[in-house]
Scaffold this active site. Structure first.
Site: not given
Length: 584
Positions: A52, A114-115, A164, A482
Site C-alpha cells: 500500500e 478484525f483489521q 463495509k 548520506m
C-alpha cells in the site's frame, strides 16, 4: 440527476464523474464491494501494486507528472496504516491525492474487530482533511468534496474511510455540481502588497527570485509567467529541490538549486541579496540553514497560497497570500504599467558578482579511470538523455538524490519527481511506475541508491505485470551514503550501521522479476551500458557500482549559515580563500 445505487457503485461512479482514469490499490476484505464494482467496468484502470505504501507513492508520481489528483484504494487496518508514510509524504510536498480506505462495518467500529484501525484518527495529522462516512446517501457528496479540497488552495492528500456496510447499502447518488463549497482558498493577491513588491523590485540592487514547488502546483501558466518575469527583469533565480523545472536550467538567469546541497553561487546570492522574493516556497530548514543568519540584509517578500506558511519560519516584510499564477500575472501587469523599471546598472554588477562565485565550479570532483564516480554517472546520464523532451526523472532519497538535482537539468515543470519534505526512502520506484502509467511512451528513470531502492523493490513486480519500461538507475556504493557522509563529517568517522553486508545481485534480481539487469563498474563502459538501458523496451534494473566513500558537496553543515559551506574539491584545489573570495 440523482439516482439510487449501492455505496460501492457510488464510489466508482463518483470517480468517473471526477474524470479519474487510474486508481492505484490493493484489495482486502473491507473494500471488496468496491473492488467488485471496479471489476464490472472498463472506464477506470486499476493498477495492482505490491504494497500500500507503493500505491500512494505511485499515485504521487502520477499526480506530480500530470497535475491531476492521484487516487488510491486500500483496505482497512494494515492497508490504511501501510499507506500512512505515503500520505504524509504527499502532505509535506503538497501533492493532491484522494485516498479511499475500507473500514469494518459501522456497528463493529470500536470493538477491535478484525483489521480494524482508527483510520480517521491515525491520518488526521497527515491529511488536509479526512472523513468517516456512515451514511450511504452522504458518500457521493463527500467524494466530490474530497476532490475539491485535495486540489484547491495548497494541494494535498485527503482520505475517505468507508465502512463495509455503507458500501453494501443503497443510497441516493448526487453528481458533482458547481455548488459553493465552504472551502474557498484565496487566489487573488492584495493589489497594494503587490504594488509594494513592484516598488521594491524597481529599486533593488541585489535581487533574487527564490522559487519552490508552489510554482509547479499552480499549473503551467505559473511557470510561463515566472519565466516572463525573470527574463524581463534580468533578476537571478534559484529554486528549492521541489521547484526544479519551473524555470529552465538552460536559462541565462538560472543559478541552480540552493540549500544544504545547493550550489555555491545560489547560496551566496541568497545570503547577500537585498531583495528576496519567495514564490511558492515555504522556507524549509534545508533551505534556510541558521534562521538568525538567513539572508540577513534583505527585504523579504513571500507569495504563497497557504496563509499559514507566511511568517511561520521567516519574518516577511511583504506577505502576499494568493495563487502563484494569479499573483505573478498581477505583478507583471503592475510592473509593466509603471514603466518596467529596474536598477539595471546595479543588477548587472550583482550578476557579475554571481558569475564570479560561479567560477568556483562548486561541483568539481576528482575524476577516476578506475572507479565510477557518482557525479560522473549523473553527468553521463544527463548527456545521453537531455535531448529527450519526454524524459521524466524520479529519485529515491539520499546522496544520489542530491547529485541528480545538481547534475541533471530540467527545462520544464512536472518532469522531476522526488520526496522533499519527508525524505522518504522507497519513494522512487513506485513513483516512477505512477509516472510511466501516466506517460506510457515517455522515458522514465528512477535515480536510486541501493539502500533506498531495496525498501520498495517489490514494485518491480508491478512494472513487469503492466509492461512498464521504467529504468531503475541504481548508484550502488554499498553504503547508506548520506548517513555515512554525516558520520564521517559530524560524528568522528564512527560508521554505526551505515552499510549492508548482504546486498543482492541486482542483475539476477532483475531477471527473477522478469526484467532486464545491467551491471557496470568501469567508467569506460558506462556510456555503452546506459545506451543499452535506454534501448531496451521494458523495465530495467541498472546496477551502477560507484565509489564507496564519495561525499556530496557543496554542503551547509547543520546549524551553519549559507556562507559557511563545505566545498570538497573546490576547497582543496585552492580556488577560494577562507572568506569565500574567488582566487582564480
Amino acid at each position: 440527476m440523482t439516482r439510487e445505487m449501492t455505496g460501492a457503485k457510488m464510489v466508482v461512479q463518483a470517480l468517473k464523474d471526477q474524470g479519474v482514469d487510474t486508481v492505484f490499490g490493493y484489495p482486502g476484505g473491507a473494500v471488496l464491494p468496491i473492488y467488485d464494482e471496479v471489476f464490472q467496468q472498463n472506464d477506470i484502470r486499476h493498477i495492482l501494486v505490491r504494497h500500500e505504501q507503493g500505491a500512494v507513492h505511485a499515485a504521487e508520481g502520477y499526480a506530480r507528472s500530470t497535475g491531476k489528483p492521484g487516487v488510491v484504494l486500500v483496505t482497512s487496518g494494515p492497508g490504511a496504516t501501510n499507506a500512512v508514510t505515503g500520505i504524509t509524504d504527499a502532505l509535506m510536498d503538497s501533492i493532491p491525492l484522494v485516498v479511499l480506505t475500507g473500514q469494518v462495518p459501522t456497528f463493529m467500529i470500536g470493538s477491535d474487530a478484525f483489521q480494524e484501525a482508527d483510520t480517521v484518527g491515525i491520518t488526521r495529522a497527515c491529511t488536509k482533511h479526512n472523513w468517516l462516512v456512515k451514511d450511504t446517501t452522504a458518500l457521493s457528496g463527500t467524494i466530490h468534496e474530497a476532490f475539491h479540497v485535495a486540489t484547491s488552495g495548497r494541494p494535498g492528500p485527503v482520505l475517505i474511510d468507508i465502512p463495509k456496510d455503507v458500501q453494501f447499502a443503497t443510497g441516493t447518488y448526487a453528481p458533482p455540481k458547481p455548488a459553493v463549497s465552504h472551502y474557498q482558498p484565496r487566489v487573488k493577491g492584495d493589489i497594494a502588497s503587490i504594488t509594494e513588491l513592484v516598488e521594491a523590485m524597481e529599486t533593488a540592487k541585489k535581487p533574487v527570485f527564490y522559487t519552490g514547488g508552489g510554482v509547479i502546483n499552480s499549473g503551467p501558466a505559473a511557470s510561463q509567467l515566472l519565466r516572463e518575469l525573470v527574463d524581463a527583469t534580468g533578476f537571478p533565480i534559484t529554486s528549492t529541490l521541489m521547484g526544479l523545472g519551473s524555470y529552465p536550467a538552460s536559462g541565462q538567469n538560472w543559478m541552480g538549486m540552493l540549500g544544504m546541497h545547493g550550489l555555491y553561487e545560489a547560496n551566496l546570492a541568497m545570503h547577500g541579496c537585498d531583495l528576496l522574493i519567495n514564490i511558492g516556497a515555504r522556507f524549509d530548514d534545508r533551505i534556510t540553514g541558521r534562521i538568525d543568519a538567513f539572508s540577513p540584509n534583505s527585504i523579504k517578500a513571500h507569495i504563497d497560497i497557504d496563509p499559514s506558511s507566511i511568517n511561520k519560519v521567516i519574518k516577511t516584510d511583504i506577505p502576499i497570500v494568493g495563487d502563484v499564477a494569479h499573483v505573478l500575472e498581477d505583478v507583471l501587469k503592475v510592473w509593466k504599467s509603471r514603466g518596467r523599471k529596474t536598477d539595471a546598472a546595479h543588477v548587472k554588477a550583482w550578476r557579475a558578482q554571481i558569475d564570479e562565485w560561479r567560477g568556483v565550479k562548486c561541483l568539481t570532483y576528482a575524476g577516476s579511470d578506475q572507479a565510477i564516480k557518482p557525479q560522473y554517472a549523473m553527468e553521463r546520464l544527463e548527456a545521453l538523455t537531455k535531448d529527450r523532451k519526454d524524459r521524466f526523472i524520479c529519485t529515491e532519497v539520499g546522496q544520489h538524490q542530491m547529485w541528480a538535482a545538481q547534475f541533471l537539468g530540467f527545462e520544464d515543470p512536472n518532469h522531476w519527481m522526488t520526496s522533499g519534505g519527508l525524505g522518504t526512502m522507497g519513494y522512487g520506484t513506485p513513483a516512477s511506475i505512477g509516472v510511466q502509467i501516466a506517460h506510457p511512451d515517455a522515458l522514465v528513470i528512477n535515480v536510486a541508491g541501493e539502500a533506498s531502492w531495496l525498501m520498495n523493490m517489490q514494485e518491480m513486480g508491478t512494472a513487469v505485470q503492466y509492461r512498464l519500461p521504467v529504468k531503475q538507475f541504481i548508484l550502488n556504493n554499498e553504503r547508506l551514503g548520506m548517513v555515512r557522509q554525516w558520520q564521517e563529517l559530524l560524528h568522528g568517522e564512527r560508521y554505526s550501521h551505515s552499510w549492508s553486508e548482504a546486498l543482492p545481485d541486482f542483475v539476477k534480481l532483475a531477471e527473477a522479476f522478469g526484467a532486464k539487469g545491467i551491471y557496470c563498474d568501469n567508467p569506460a563502459d558506462l556510456d555503452d551500458a546506459i545506451a543499452e538501458m535506454l534501448a531496451y523496451d521494458g523495465p530495467v534494473i541498472f546496477d551502477c557500482v560507484v565509489e564507496k566513500h564519495e561525499n556530496c558537496f557543496p554542503m551547509i553543515p547543520s546549524g551553519k549559515a549559507h556562507n559557511e559551506m563545505l566545498l570538497g574539491e573546490a576547497e582543496t584545489q585552492g580556488v577560494i580563500d577562507s572568506k569565500g573570495s574567488v582566487l582564480v
